[in-house]
Design a protein around this motif. Structure first.
Motif, PDB file in Angstrom:
ATOM      1  N   GLY A  32       0.814  -1.208   0.000  1.00  0.00           N
ATOM      2  CA  GLY A  32       0.000   0.000   0.000  1.00  0.00           C
ATOM      3  C   GLY A  32       0.846   1.256   0.000  1.00  0.00           C
ATOM      4  O   GLY A  32       0.511   2.251  -0.654  1.00  0.00           O
ATOM      5  N   GLN A  33       1.947   1.221   0.731  1.00  0.00           N
ATOM      6  CA  GLN A  33       2.858   2.370   0.745  1.00  0.00           C
ATOM      7  C   GLN A  33       3.472   2.588  -0.632  1.00  0.00           C
ATOM      8  O   GLN A  33       3.572   3.720  -1.107  1.00  0.00           O
ATOM      9  CB  GLN A  33       3.965   2.155   1.769  1.00  0.00           C
ATOM     10  CG  GLN A  33       3.515   2.285   3.201  1.00  0.00           C
ATOM     11  CD  GLN A  33       4.633   1.967   4.179  1.00  0.00           C
ATOM     12  OE1 GLN A  33       5.523   1.174   3.890  1.00  0.00           O
ATOM     13  NE2 GLN A  33       4.582   2.584   5.342  1.00  0.00           N
ATOM     14  N   GLN A  34       3.883   1.520  -1.282  1.00  0.00           N
ATOM     15  CA  GLN A  34       4.481   1.650  -2.610  1.00  0.00           C
ATOM     16  C   GLN A  34       3.455   2.137  -3.623  1.00  0.00           C
ATOM     17  O   GLN A  34       3.774   2.929  -4.509  1.00  0.00           O
ATOM     18  CB  GLN A  34       5.074   0.316  -3.043  1.00  0.00           C
ATOM     19  CG  GLN A  34       6.313  -0.056  -2.263  1.00  0.00           C
ATOM     20  CD  GLN A  34       6.849  -1.426  -2.627  1.00  0.00           C
ATOM     21  OE1 GLN A  34       6.263  -2.141  -3.422  1.00  0.00           O
ATOM     22  NE2 GLN A  34       7.968  -1.797  -2.022  1.00  0.00           N
ATOM     23  N   GLN A  35       2.214   1.698  -3.489  1.00  0.00           N
ATOM     24  CA  GLN A  35       1.162   2.139  -4.401  1.00  0.00           C
ATOM     25  C   GLN A  35       0.888   3.638  -4.203  1.00  0.00           C
ATOM     26  O   GLN A  35       0.739   4.375  -5.171  1.00  0.00           O
ATOM     27  CB  GLN A  35      -0.106   1.338  -4.162  1.00  0.00           C
ATOM     28  CG  GLN A  35      -1.209   1.633  -5.145  1.00  0.00           C
ATOM     29  CD  GLN A  35      -2.432   0.778  -4.876  1.00  0.00           C
ATOM     30  OE1 GLN A  35      -2.523   0.097  -3.858  1.00  0.00           O
ATOM     31  NE2 GLN A  35      -3.378   0.819  -5.774  1.00  0.00           N
ATOM     32  N   GLY A  36       0.850   4.081  -2.956  1.00  0.00           N
ATOM     33  CA  GLY A  36       0.655   5.498  -2.684  1.00  0.00           C
ATOM     34  C   GLY A  36       1.811   6.343  -3.180  1.00  0.00           C
ATOM     35  O   GLY A  36       1.621   7.438  -3.709  1.00  0.00           O
ATOM     36  N   ARG A  37       3.020   5.818  -3.027  1.00  0.00           N
ATOM     37  CA  ARG A  37       4.191   6.536  -3.519  1.00  0.00           C
ATOM     38  C   ARG A  37       4.138   6.683  -5.041  1.00  0.00           C
ATOM     39  O   ARG A  37       4.458   7.733  -5.587  1.00  0.00           O
ATOM     40  CB  ARG A  37       5.468   5.793  -3.122  1.00  0.00           C
ATOM     41  CG  ARG A  37       6.732   6.433  -3.636  1.00  0.00           C
ATOM     42  CD  ARG A  37       7.949   5.545  -3.381  1.00  0.00           C
ATOM     43  NE  ARG A  37       9.150   6.145  -3.875  1.00  0.00           N
ATOM     44  CZ  ARG A  37       9.586   6.059  -5.133  1.00  0.00           C
ATOM     45  NH1 ARG A  37       8.901   5.386  -6.014  1.00  0.00           N
ATOM     46  NH2 ARG A  37      10.702   6.640  -5.494  1.00  0.00           N
ATOM     47  N   SER A  38       3.700   5.636  -5.706  1.00  0.00           N
ATOM     48  CA  SER A  38       3.665   5.692  -7.168  1.00  0.00           C
ATOM     49  C   SER A  38       2.646   6.708  -7.657  1.00  0.00           C
ATOM     50  O   SER A  38       2.821   7.305  -8.714  1.00  0.00           O
ATOM     51  CB  SER A  38       3.370   4.309  -7.746  1.00  0.00           C
ATOM     52  OG  SER A  38       2.048   3.918  -7.439  1.00  0.00           O
ATOM     53  N   LEU A  39       1.569   6.937  -6.889  1.00  0.00           N
ATOM     54  CA  LEU A  39       0.583   7.944  -7.287  1.00  0.00           C
ATOM     55  C   LEU A  39       1.180   9.347  -7.269  1.00  0.00           C
ATOM     56  O   LEU A  39       0.861  10.175  -8.115  1.00  0.00           O
ATOM     57  CB  LEU A  39      -0.626   7.905  -6.345  1.00  0.00           C
ATOM     58  CG  LEU A  39      -1.561   6.717  -6.491  1.00  0.00           C
ATOM     59  CD1 LEU A  39      -2.612   6.745  -5.387  1.00  0.00           C
ATOM     60  CD2 LEU A  39      -2.217   6.712  -7.849  1.00  0.00           C
ATOM     61  N   LEU A  40       2.041   9.611  -6.296  1.00  0.00           N
ATOM     62  CA  LEU A  40       2.573  10.962  -6.136  1.00  0.00           C
ATOM     63  C   LEU A  40       3.884  11.202  -6.866  1.00  0.00           C
ATOM     64  O   LEU A  40       4.127  12.299  -7.370  1.00  0.00           O
ATOM     65  CB  LEU A  40       2.782  11.263  -4.642  1.00  0.00           C
ATOM     66  CG  LEU A  40       1.514  11.298  -3.804  1.00  0.00           C
ATOM     67  CD1 LEU A  40       1.867  11.452  -2.344  1.00  0.00           C
ATOM     68  CD2 LEU A  40       0.622  12.434  -4.251  1.00  0.00           C
ATOM     69  N   TRP A  41       4.757  10.206  -6.921  1.00  0.00           N
ATOM     70  CA  TRP A  41       6.117  10.451  -7.369  1.00  0.00           C
ATOM     71  C   TRP A  41       6.507   9.758  -8.658  1.00  0.00           C
ATOM     72  O   TRP A  41       7.338  10.272  -9.400  1.00  0.00           O
ATOM     73  CB  TRP A  41       7.102  10.050  -6.269  1.00  0.00           C
ATOM     74  CG  TRP A  41       6.885  10.841  -5.036  1.00  0.00           C
ATOM     75  CD1 TRP A  41       6.300  10.415  -3.885  1.00  0.00           C
ATOM     76  CD2 TRP A  41       7.204  12.211  -4.819  1.00  0.00           C
ATOM     77  NE1 TRP A  41       6.246  11.424  -2.970  1.00  0.00           N
ATOM     78  CE2 TRP A  41       6.803  12.547  -3.519  1.00  0.00           C
ATOM     79  CE3 TRP A  41       7.795  13.190  -5.605  1.00  0.00           C
ATOM     80  CZ2 TRP A  41       6.967  13.810  -2.992  1.00  0.00           C
ATOM     81  CZ3 TRP A  41       7.965  14.452  -5.066  1.00  0.00           C
ATOM     82  CH2 TRP A  41       7.555  14.745  -3.776  1.00  0.00           C
ATOM     83  N   ASP A  42       5.990   8.585  -8.925  1.00  0.00           N
ATOM     84  CA  ASP A  42       6.417   7.828 -10.099  1.00  0.00           C
ATOM     85  C   ASP A  42       5.548   8.197 -11.300  1.00  0.00           C
ATOM     86  O   ASP A  42       4.562   7.542 -11.600  1.00  0.00           O
ATOM     87  CB  ASP A  42       6.334   6.323  -9.826  1.00  0.00           C
ATOM     88  CG  ASP A  42       7.265   5.902  -8.708  1.00  0.00           C
ATOM     89  OD1 ASP A  42       8.213   6.641  -8.426  1.00  0.00           O
ATOM     90  OD2 ASP A  42       7.032   4.835  -8.129  1.00  0.00           O
ATOM     91  N   LYS A  43       5.917   9.256 -11.965  1.00  0.00           N
ATOM     92  CA  LYS A  43       5.152   9.733 -13.111  1.00  0.00           C
ATOM     93  C   LYS A  43       6.027   9.746 -14.355  1.00  0.00           C
ATOM     94  O   LYS A  43       7.237   9.872 -14.282  1.00  0.00           O
ATOM     95  CB  LYS A  43       4.609  11.134 -12.846  1.00  0.00           C
ATOM     96  CG  LYS A  43       3.665  11.164 -11.656  1.00  0.00           C
ATOM     97  CD  LYS A  43       3.056  12.506 -11.480  1.00  0.00           C
ATOM     98  CE  LYS A  43       2.148  12.425 -10.258  1.00  0.00           C
ATOM     99  NZ  LYS A  43       1.152  13.403 -10.229  1.00  0.00           N
TER     100      LYS A  43
END
Length: 70
Positions: A32-43
């Protein structure tokens, strides 16, 4: 000094114990943390045309934003 490290090798702080217990209780927390990180930072990087469009569409802000123009 080496004696100190050997003596306390098995020590875990309260914080470490809490995090380990939390991860055991909820094993999907890291996903869940990695999924949330990807929403904000991995673009995807924006193209040069898109960057130019964004730069051109900016509205200049007045020097003192709280003063109304009369």
């Amino acid at each position: 000094m080496k004696l100190l490290f050997k003596q306390h090798r098995g020590y875990e702080s309260d914080h470490t114990q809490f995090i380990k217990a939390l991860k055991e209780k909820n094993p999907t927390i890291e996903a869940g943390q990695q999924q949330g990180r990807s929403l904000l930072w991995d673009k995807e990087p924006t193209s040069l045309d898109e960057q130019a469009r964004q730069r051109d569409s900016r509205i200049a802000q007045q020097a003192y934003v709280y003063q109304n123009k009369l």
